[in-house]
Write an enzyme that holds these catalytic residues in place. Structure first.
Site: not given
Ligand code: 5U1
Length: 674
Positions: A118, A120, A122, A231, A319, A414, A417, A432, A438
């Protein structure tokens, strides 16, 4: 007339219907009715609940936003630790991961091994606790063992159900703990930053910071306005199921939102193909991701593999490469800031980095330029790291220095000016020295004066400030108060209504506080907290303007440097004239109320040093600590109260240990900021 039973039934039916449409919209991504029809249902429920408040329950769709701020976050101890993941950055590391797993599970290299992949996200990991199907608590990951109770904020996120769905009530588990990620979709993030820009508020560096800042609000009404989404990626019970993919499908039946990109793959080849596919999808995804997560799909294998330190052996984060690109440095400009500091800005041959074309990047200051050994015309590496301001990492090591490369020379005058540039003793910055004469400094000074935390003049964004100065309508800060609708209409693209709104906003801003006014003056070293401290100490502006250096340094939190800037500022005749004119224009504040200082500045007198990566940005932490009265220093000394250390801390840790200075981690920092 409705009787009790009828009212209850009607309310229950409306709630059920709304929950069904919430699920269709947020979880299944397939709305069943137009937004207007949904609003009507919602308003009907709201009206009934307002009329019969005795029927309001916490899981009602109307109860997402609590009406008041909480006073502090409580801590929450996780029932099972919220783990982090080990990282892989190359195909070789993924092959090693697969090989290690096969060895531990005594599987041959030819046997098929199922993985769940899946994206990751941010964002920020959270846990959601449902009791008898009702969301009762939500917490941050914190240090993995103890997080913060942010239930009030998580409830405002529409894609988190307040109540689990099921065909029959018996299907609802007694207790369910779901884990997943809260994130801010890119579109929402951009709209939020546009809003901040318009209101002269600080911009968020990236969607992750924006999501983190939004979740750490004490006032859920603010969080509710932020475009957050959720999610799920797991859960602490397995319902007797065999695989992670089956578990996700089960969670979906409860109305829990999942990422549609979760997928089962076979063997390393499957993982690598998923990774390549995700890389190509990445630019068009509506959210930011920084890689993928690979998990052994079968729970019995997961159990056998167990954990190392803080991470499971059965999963790894693969990553994406850092968002860096190579380009050529065409020239360097010097931007003049509010206090006259010159910042070198790299003008680059446009290059595509992590989804955007970058043509400008910061070079920070002259010391950084020397340290990194950057020349004009060099091939350089530009890094975006999710931040809005990209930076030049250094010259590219892949190419020789071009023959026409030139040393970067700091200007002696500057660039705006033409006044002298000076470098104060013990300062890296070049300045400056002509102050508000300025144009660049005047623009920045007015932007600061009108900003939200200062005089809070709504609608006076940068483009208007520049036009007002370019057109000669404003030469001094106090000229703001002479603006009329008529002369504002002389500005390019200024409409009648906006001009009137601006005049009204200036008028409405006249009632302020002494602290905000002192802050608005933009005196060097006098931030929001120092301005507030000065206002509490002197109680009126005349006393502050007449204060001696000795009086000023005697105030906790005002050092000799700040004191000398205050003295110089208030002794300056043009500044005195400006203040007089502003007050004549009608700016006023109410008298100061007495509050014990310890109540509003609990960290007064304490000094912290920050090192390593923490869950909030360094700027954010500094701002929060300063707002509580603490000082932030760059070097550790015997006077340091504590060093706040995140991941990958620097040598400051050793220095702290040597001096016997306390070292605080993320959890202790979170407590400090509570
Ligand atoms: N998508 C996803 N992110 N994430 C973060 N799955 C997922 N699983 C995690 C973590 C920390 O931990 C489990 C593998 C325990």
């Amino acid at each position: 007339m409705l009787n009790d039973i009828n009212i209850n039934t009607k309310i229950a039916k409306l709630r059920q219907l709304i929950e069904k449409h919430d699920n269709a919209y947020h979880v299944l991504d397939a709305p069943l009715i137009p937004d207007g029809d949904y609003d009507k249902l919602y308003q009907e429920l709201l009206a009934l609940e307002q009329r019969y408040p005795e029927y309001i329950t916490p899981d009602s769709p109307t109860q997402r936003v609590a009406p008041k701020p909480i006073s502090a976050f409580l801590t929450h101890t996780h029932t099972q630790p919220m783990l982090s993941l080990s990282n892989a950055f190359s195909e070789a590391e993924i092959s090693q991961f697969d090989k290690r797993i096969r060895q531990l599970l005594t599987l041959s290299e030819t046997e098929n091994l199922s993985y769940a992949c899946e994206p990751k996200f941010d964002g920020l990991a959270v846990s959601l606790h449902y009791e008898k199907g009702i969301l009762v608590k939500g917490a941050t990951r914190g240090d993995g063992w103890v997080g913060e109770d942010i239930t009030h904020n998580l409830k405002t996120i529409s894609s988190i159900p307040l109540k689990l769905q099921a065909k029959s009530p018996q299907d609802i588990p007694e207790n369910l703990e779901i884990r997943g990620e809260v994130y801010m979709p890119i579109q929402g993030f951009e709209a939020l930053n546009q809003h901040c820009l318009k209101n002269n508020e600080k911009l968020f560096a990236n969607p992750r910071n924006a999501a983190a800042g939004s979740l750490r609000q004490l006032d859920p009404r603010i969080t509710a306005k932020r475009p957050l989404a959720f999610y799920a990626y797991g859960c602490t019970s397995h319902f007797g199921l065999n695989t992670h993919m089956d578990l996700l499908a089960k969670l979906n039946t409860f109305g829990i939102r999942l990422c549609a990109l979760s997928q089962e793959v076979i063997n390393t080849q499957g993982i690598l193909a998923y990774y390549q596919d995700l890389l190509t999808k990445r630019p068009s995804l509506p959210y930011q991701i920084d890689g993928m997560v690979v998990k052994i799909n079968h729970f019995d294998f997961q159990k056998k593999l167990g954990f190392v330190a803080k991470a499971p052996r059965f999963a790894i984060a693969y990553k994406f490469p850092a968002e860096e690109a190579e380009t050529q440095l065409e020239s360097v400009d010097f931007q003049v800031g509010r206090t006259g500091v010159l910042t070198p800005v790299a003008r680059l041959k446009p290059v595509y980095v992590g989804g955007v074309t970058v043509s400008n990047a910061t070079l920070h200051n002259i010391d950084e330029i020397h340290r990194k050994d950057i020349y004009v015309h060099d091939w350089v590496i530009v890094r975006r790291a999710g931040d809005v301001i990209p930076e030049v990492v250094g010259p590219s090591l892949n190419r020789p220095r071009p023959k026409n490369a030139q040393k970067i020379v700091f200007p002696t005058l500057c660039p705006v000016c033409g006044s002298d540039i000076k470098q104060a003793k013990n300062e890296v910055a070049m300045r400056c020295m002509s102050g508000l004469y300025c144009k660049a400094q005047l623009i920045e000074a007015i932007k600061h004066y009108v900003s939200r935390k200062a005089m809070n003049i709504d609608g006076l964004g940068e483009k208007w400030v520049i036009q007002l100065i370019e057109s000669g309508l404003i030469k001094h800060i106090h000229d703001l108060y002479d603006l009329t609708q008529d002369n504002l209409l002389k500005l390019d693209r200024m409409a009648e209504k906006s001009a009137q709104n601006l005049v009204d906003a200036i008028e409405n801003s006249k009632k302020t506080t002494l602290g905000k006014f002192i802050y608005a003056l933009g005196i060097r070293e006098i931030g929001e907290v120092a301005a507030f401290t000065l206002s509490k100490h002197f109680k009126n502006l005349d006393n502050l303007m007449l204060a001696t250096e000795a009086e000023l340094v005697a105030i906790p939190d005002i050092g000799p440097v700040a004191a000398s800037h205050l003295i110089r500022f208030f002794q300056d005749k043009p500044n005195q004239n400006m203040i007089e004119k502003i007050i004549q224009a009608g700016v006023f504040w109410e008298s100061i109320q007495e509050l014990p200082q310890s109540l509003y500045l609990p960290l007064l007198g304490k000094t912290y040093v920050i090192t390593g990566t923490l869950s909030q940005s360094r700027e954010e932490i500094k701002e929060k600590l300063a707002a509580l009265g603490a000082k932030i220093a760059s070097a550790v000394s015997a006077k340091t109260t504590a060093v706040i250390a995140g991941d990958a801390p620097g040598s400051k840790i050793q220095k702290a240990e040597k001096l016997g200075v306390a070292i605080l981690g993320q959890a202790e920092l979170d407590k400090l900021l509570m």
